[in-house]
Design an enzyme around this catalytic site. Structure first.
Site, PDB file in Angstrom:
ATOM      1  N   LYS A 216       0.897  -1.149   0.047  1.00  9.86           N
ATOM      2  CA  LYS A 216       0.010  -0.324   0.181  1.00  9.86           C
ATOM      3  C   LYS A 216       0.783   1.119  -0.055  1.00  9.86           C
ATOM      4  O   LYS A 216       0.571   2.228  -0.596  1.00  9.86           O
ATOM      5  CB  LYS A 216      -0.931   0.055   1.189  1.00  9.86           C
ATOM      6  CG  LYS A 216      -1.650   1.364   1.431  1.00  9.86           C
ATOM      7  CD  LYS A 216      -2.761   1.474   0.402  1.00  9.86           C
ATOM      8  CE  LYS A 216      -3.581   2.531   0.347  1.00  9.86           C
ATOM      9  NZ  LYS A 216      -4.336   2.904   1.382  1.00  9.86           N
ATOM     10  N   CYS A 270      -3.845   9.560   2.137  1.00 15.74           N
ATOM     11  CA  CYS A 270      -3.032   8.556   1.441  1.00 15.74           C
ATOM     12  C   CYS A 270      -1.589   9.067   0.967  1.00 15.74           C
ATOM     13  O   CYS A 270      -0.327   8.899   1.470  1.00 15.74           O
ATOM     14  CB  CYS A 270      -3.769   7.545   0.390  1.00 15.74           C
ATOM     15  SG  CYS A 270      -4.940   6.518   1.384  1.00 15.74           S
TER      16      CYS A 270
END
Length: 419
Positions: A216, A270
């Site tokens: 990720k 993010c």
């Protein structure tokens, strides 16, 4: 199905849609959040965030009794932790991840764990966070066995399965996207696959917990580096009097080139955050990732300096006016187009900073933000800004802006809206 009850800890932009998707498959879901207001809203069958289609699903599953929200964890067969992972407050040039929310969530669910339960960390986390979560759980429940001590024979299954969805398309992508399954053992991974296959149509790809965590972070760091290249190009082209939007369009005609679009910076929960998790772990090795973060973090200041130049040019053309007479309109406040999310938004940062620096009025236009005022900045409609503002700063390419005709010539277009 061996999962009769699922608990989702953290009912934000990821947790609530995930809880709703499990509940839509007629499984009992208990959503847990420390925000009493959010809990009350959800229990009325409403939502406290903006995400297409989510409101209808939540209303249905709450009405049918499959989803309820609470501030206190209850027993379940699987626990998904989807809480924030911000930075610690520090003067260090390299931010340090704050795992206190994960620690609090772990300690909150520990009393209700039982043999056979599955605990999944969905929160985007630095490498090693899943093992740390398992250690916190083991410390709180010495009567149960965990993978770090008992391997595949452990009574509690632990995995890291990061979300990989795009705000505005969360419902579709939760179902269709491939899912990385990082179990601490093979049995942990198998159990996690069984859970996600409740609604996930994409492939569940198995790896270990550390690789899943790094996957990720790598995905978002890759995008951050590419955006930094585009942002650096935009600053170079500005000095060389070249239209960066045309340049990128031409360069992208090469079959193996795909340059992203520049903007006022990088925001959200993010892309602007995850690369620092890598840098903080390996500061001497993550040189390119670190530089990209610096380039993107510097871009808002570059935009502000462009506004200062525009103000000076305007005053030269209008010698009867003073700085106090100049009104600046900022178009867009969210961190990306067509959503309501202000988290880490460079557009919001630029607008707030301009309101502090500029002696005249600063106003903002954002059709997706349901507020009348942010800090000292009034949020107005497009027509008012057109009539009142002297300088336009286009910060977010909302679809509403693409269909409008901008009448002013004093425009700083950071997103290529006018292209």
């Amino acid at each position: 199905m061996s999962f009769k009850t699922i608990s989702v800890i953290g009912l934000g932009y990821i947790g609530l849609p995930t809880a709703a998707m499990f509940a839509s498959r007629k499984i009992k879901v208990i959503g847990v959040d420390v925000n009493q207001k959010a809990v009350d809203i959800i229990n009325r069958g409403e939502i406290h965030i903006v995400e297409p289609e989510l409101d209808m699903i939540v209303h249905a599953v709450v009405s049918e009794g499959y989803l309820k929200a609470s501030t206190t964890p209850e027993p379940a067969d699987a626990f998904l932790i989807a809480v924030p992972t911000p930075f610690k407050k520090s003067d260090s040039p390299i931010p340090e991840p704050d795992l206190s929310y994960i620690e609090s969530a772990s300690k909150a669910i520990a009393p209700v764990l039982k043999k056979g339960d599955l605990v999944i960390l969905e929160s985007t986390s630095p490498v090693g966070a899943t093992e740390q979560m398992s250690a916190w759980l083991a410390e709180a429940r010495p009567d149960l066995t965990f993978p770090q001590h008992n391997g595949k024979e452990s009574e509690i299954r632990i995995a890291h399965c990061p979300e990989r969805v795009l705000p505005g398309h969360v419902i579709r992508e939760l179902v269709e996207n491939d899912r990385v399954i990082g179990g601490m053992t093979e049995k942990c991974s198998s159990r996690a696959i069984e859970l996600y296959k409740t609604f996930v149509q994409g492939e569940c790809v198995v790896t270990n917990a550390r690789t899943a965590e790094m996957a990720k972070l790598t995905e978002n760091s890759f995008r951050d580096v590419n955006i930094a290249f585009a942002n650096e190009l935009s600053m170079i082209c500005d000095k060389l009097d070249i239209n960066v939007w045309e340049l990128i369009k031409l360069a992208n005609r090469h079959p193996r080139v795909n340059i992203l679009q520049p903007g006022p910076g990088v925001g959200g929960h993010c892309i602007a955050v995850d690369p620092w998790f890598i840098v903080s772990k390996t500061p001497n090795d993550a040189k390119l990732i670190h530089t990209a973060r610096q380039v993107n973090d510097m871009k808002p200041e570059w935009v502000i300096n462009k506004v200062k130049v525009a103000i000076a040019d305007f005053l030269l053309s209008n010698p009867t006016k003073s700085v106090k007479d100049v009104t600046i309109a900022c178009f867009g406040l969210t961190f990306k187009p067509d959503i309501d999310d202000l988290r880490g938004s460079p557009a919001m940062m630029i607008t707030s900073q301009l309101s502090k620096l500029h002696l005249g009025q600063v106003i903002a236009v954002d059709p997706n933000v349901d507020l009348n005022m942010i800090d000292t900045v009034a949020i107005v409609d497009f027509e008012y800004a057109q009539n009142e503002a002297d300088i336009f700063v286009l910060l977010v390419d909302h679809k509403e802006f693409k269909n409008k005709t901008f009448t002013k010539t004093n425009i700083i277009d950071t997103r290529g809206v006018l292209q």
